[in-house]
Write a protein that holds these residues in place. Structure first.
Motif, PDB file in Angstrom:
ATOM      1  N   MET A   1     -54.832   2.570   8.277  1.00  0.00           N
ATOM      2  CA  MET A   1     -54.115   3.120   7.113  1.00  0.00           C
ATOM      3  C   MET A   1     -54.031   4.641   7.193  1.00  0.00           C
ATOM      4  O   MET A   1     -53.007   5.224   6.835  1.00  0.00           O
ATOM      5  N   SER A   2     -55.084   5.270   7.670  1.00  0.00           N
ATOM      6  CA  SER A   2     -55.039   6.722   7.876  1.00  0.00           C
ATOM      7  C   SER A   2     -54.030   7.082   8.951  1.00  0.00           C
ATOM      8  O   SER A   2     -53.302   8.069   8.824  1.00  0.00           O
ATOM      9  N   ALA A   3     -53.980   6.277   9.999  1.00  0.00           N
ATOM     10  CA  ALA A   3     -53.019   6.536  11.073  1.00  0.00           C
ATOM     11  C   ALA A   3     -51.590   6.426  10.559  1.00  0.00           C
ATOM     12  O   ALA A   3     -50.736   7.264  10.882  1.00  0.00           O
TER      13      ALA A   3
ATOM     14  N   PRO B   1     -43.103   9.878  21.109  1.00  0.00           N
ATOM     15  CA  PRO B   1     -44.190  10.797  21.472  1.00  0.00           C
ATOM     16  C   PRO B   1     -44.977  11.310  20.262  1.00  0.00           C
ATOM     17  O   PRO B   1     -46.190  11.496  20.349  1.00  0.00           O
ATOM     18  N   ILE B   2     -44.327  11.494  19.140  1.00  0.00           N
ATOM     19  CA  ILE B   2     -45.039  11.969  17.946  1.00  0.00           C
ATOM     20  C   ILE B   2     -45.969  10.882  17.421  1.00  0.00           C
ATOM     21  O   ILE B   2     -47.108  11.156  17.044  1.00  0.00           O
ATOM     22  N   SER B   3     -45.493   9.657  17.422  1.00  0.00           N
ATOM     23  CA  SER B   3     -46.315   8.555  16.948  1.00  0.00           C
ATOM     24  C   SER B   3     -47.569   8.396  17.804  1.00  0.00           C
ATOM     25  O   SER B   3     -48.677   8.260  17.285  1.00  0.00           O
ATOM     26  N   LEU B   4     -47.409   8.415  19.106  1.00  0.00           N
ATOM     27  CA  LEU B   4     -48.572   8.301  19.995  1.00  0.00           C
ATOM     28  C   LEU B   4     -49.459   9.535  19.901  1.00  0.00           C
ATOM     29  O   LEU B   4     -50.686   9.427  19.915  1.00  0.00           O
TER      30      LEU B   4
ATOM     31  N   LEU C   1     -39.342   6.533   9.080  1.00  0.00           N
ATOM     32  CA  LEU C   1     -39.908   5.198   8.869  1.00  0.00           C
ATOM     33  C   LEU C   1     -40.002   4.416  10.178  1.00  0.00           C
ATOM     34  O   LEU C   1     -40.990   3.711  10.419  1.00  0.00           O
ATOM     35  N   TYR C   2     -38.995   4.552  11.011  1.00  0.00           N
ATOM     36  CA  TYR C   2     -38.981   3.859  12.292  1.00  0.00           C
ATOM     37  C   TYR C   2     -40.072   4.399  13.216  1.00  0.00           C
ATOM     38  O   TYR C   2     -40.701   3.652  13.959  1.00  0.00           O
ATOM     39  N   THR C   3     -40.317   5.686  13.176  1.00  0.00           N
ATOM     40  CA  THR C   3     -41.395   6.281  13.961  1.00  0.00           C
ATOM     41  C   THR C   3     -42.747   5.771  13.486  1.00  0.00           C
ATOM     42  O   THR C   3     -43.630   5.481  14.296  1.00  0.00           O
ATOM     43  N   THR C   4     -42.906   5.638  12.186  1.00  0.00           N
ATOM     44  CA  THR C   4     -44.169   5.185  11.613  1.00  0.00           C
ATOM     45  C   THR C   4     -44.488   3.745  12.004  1.00  0.00           C
ATOM     46  O   THR C   4     -45.660   3.391  12.146  1.00  0.00           O
ATOM     47  N   VAL C   5     -43.483   2.926  12.213  1.00  0.00           N
ATOM     48  CA  VAL C   5     -43.706   1.531  12.606  1.00  0.00           C
ATOM     49  C   VAL C   5     -44.453   1.460  13.939  1.00  0.00           C
ATOM     50  O   VAL C   5     -45.307   0.585  14.130  1.00  0.00           O
ATOM     51  N   PHE C   6     -44.171   2.370  14.841  1.00  0.00           N
ATOM     52  CA  PHE C   6     -44.806   2.345  16.157  1.00  0.00           C
ATOM     53  C   PHE C   6     -46.249   2.840  16.130  1.00  0.00           C
ATOM     54  O   PHE C   6     -46.932   2.770  17.154  1.00  0.00           O
ATOM     55  N   THR C   7     -46.705   3.316  15.013  1.00  0.00           N
ATOM     56  CA  THR C   7     -48.082   3.774  14.910  1.00  0.00           C
ATOM     57  C   THR C   7     -49.061   2.621  15.056  1.00  0.00           C
ATOM     58  O   THR C   7     -50.120   2.780  15.664  1.00  0.00           O
ATOM     59  N   VAL C   8     -48.720   1.476  14.528  1.00  0.00           N
ATOM     60  CA  VAL C   8     -49.647   0.340  14.539  1.00  0.00           C
ATOM     61  C   VAL C   8     -50.007  -0.099  15.964  1.00  0.00           C
ATOM     62  O   VAL C   8     -51.199  -0.155  16.301  1.00  0.00           O
TER      63      VAL C   8
END
Length: 170
Positions: free
Chosen positions: A104-106, A42-45, A148-155
């Motif tokens: 990259m900003s995301a 939820p944080i990533s989205l 780091l795992y949360t950041t992967v789902f940002t893409v």
């Protein structure tokens, strides 16, 4: 000019996405956990959606999502609601005045947001209630890998939200 019908459709789709992610995040049957790292989907989205929304929409959606997260998480009452409200207004203002709206900003914003979330969660839930070695264990084995795992789902979330935004706002 965007019609209110299209705005409503986009917000409805985002709401359904959040419901699915909250269900995936907090059910006991299906998990995306790798070792001790557990992504906060939820944080990533939320970070990605705040990049495309206004400040007011970001604050309101942060409060609503935070209340739902607070109802199922063992953190102090209101922690997620307050954190996501502040995060929503911060991201909306940063993207509007400081960063460009790109992938990259995301990634950078999600990395900073997830780091702040897990550090504040550590501070309020673990830092003063357990021993020093247990707090370091939480930080090194759970919190930082989860960031780091949360950041992967940002893409994928960024490209999905950008597609939806272009479809309903053009």
């Amino acid at each position: 000019m965007t019609s209110t019908k299209n705005i409503f459709k986009l917000r409805f789709i985002n709401t359904l996405l959040f419901i699915v992610l909250l269900f995936i995040q907090y059910n006991g049957v299906f998990t995306l956990k790798i070792a001790t790292a557990n992504p906060m989907l939820p944080i990533s989205l939320f970070v990605v959606i705040c990049m495309f929304c206004s400040e007011l929409s970001s604050v309101i959606s942060g409060m609503i999502i935070g209340v739902f997260m607070d109802s199922v998480v063992a953190t102090p009452a209101g922690f997620n609601a307050i954190f996501l409200m502040i995060l929503g207004i911060s991201i909306a203002l940063i993207v509007r005045h400081l960063f460009n709206n790109n992938i990259m900003s995301a990634i950078a914003l999600c990395l900073m947001s997830a780091t702040a979330y897990f550090l504040l969660r550590w501070l309020f839930c673990f830092a003063f209630s357990v021993s020093f070695s247990e707090t370091l264990t939480y930080l090194m084995q759970t919190a930082f890998p989860s960031v780091l795992y949360t950041t992967v789902f940002t893409v994928p979330f960024y490209y999905l939200e950008r597609f939806l935004y272009k479809k309903f706002y053009s």
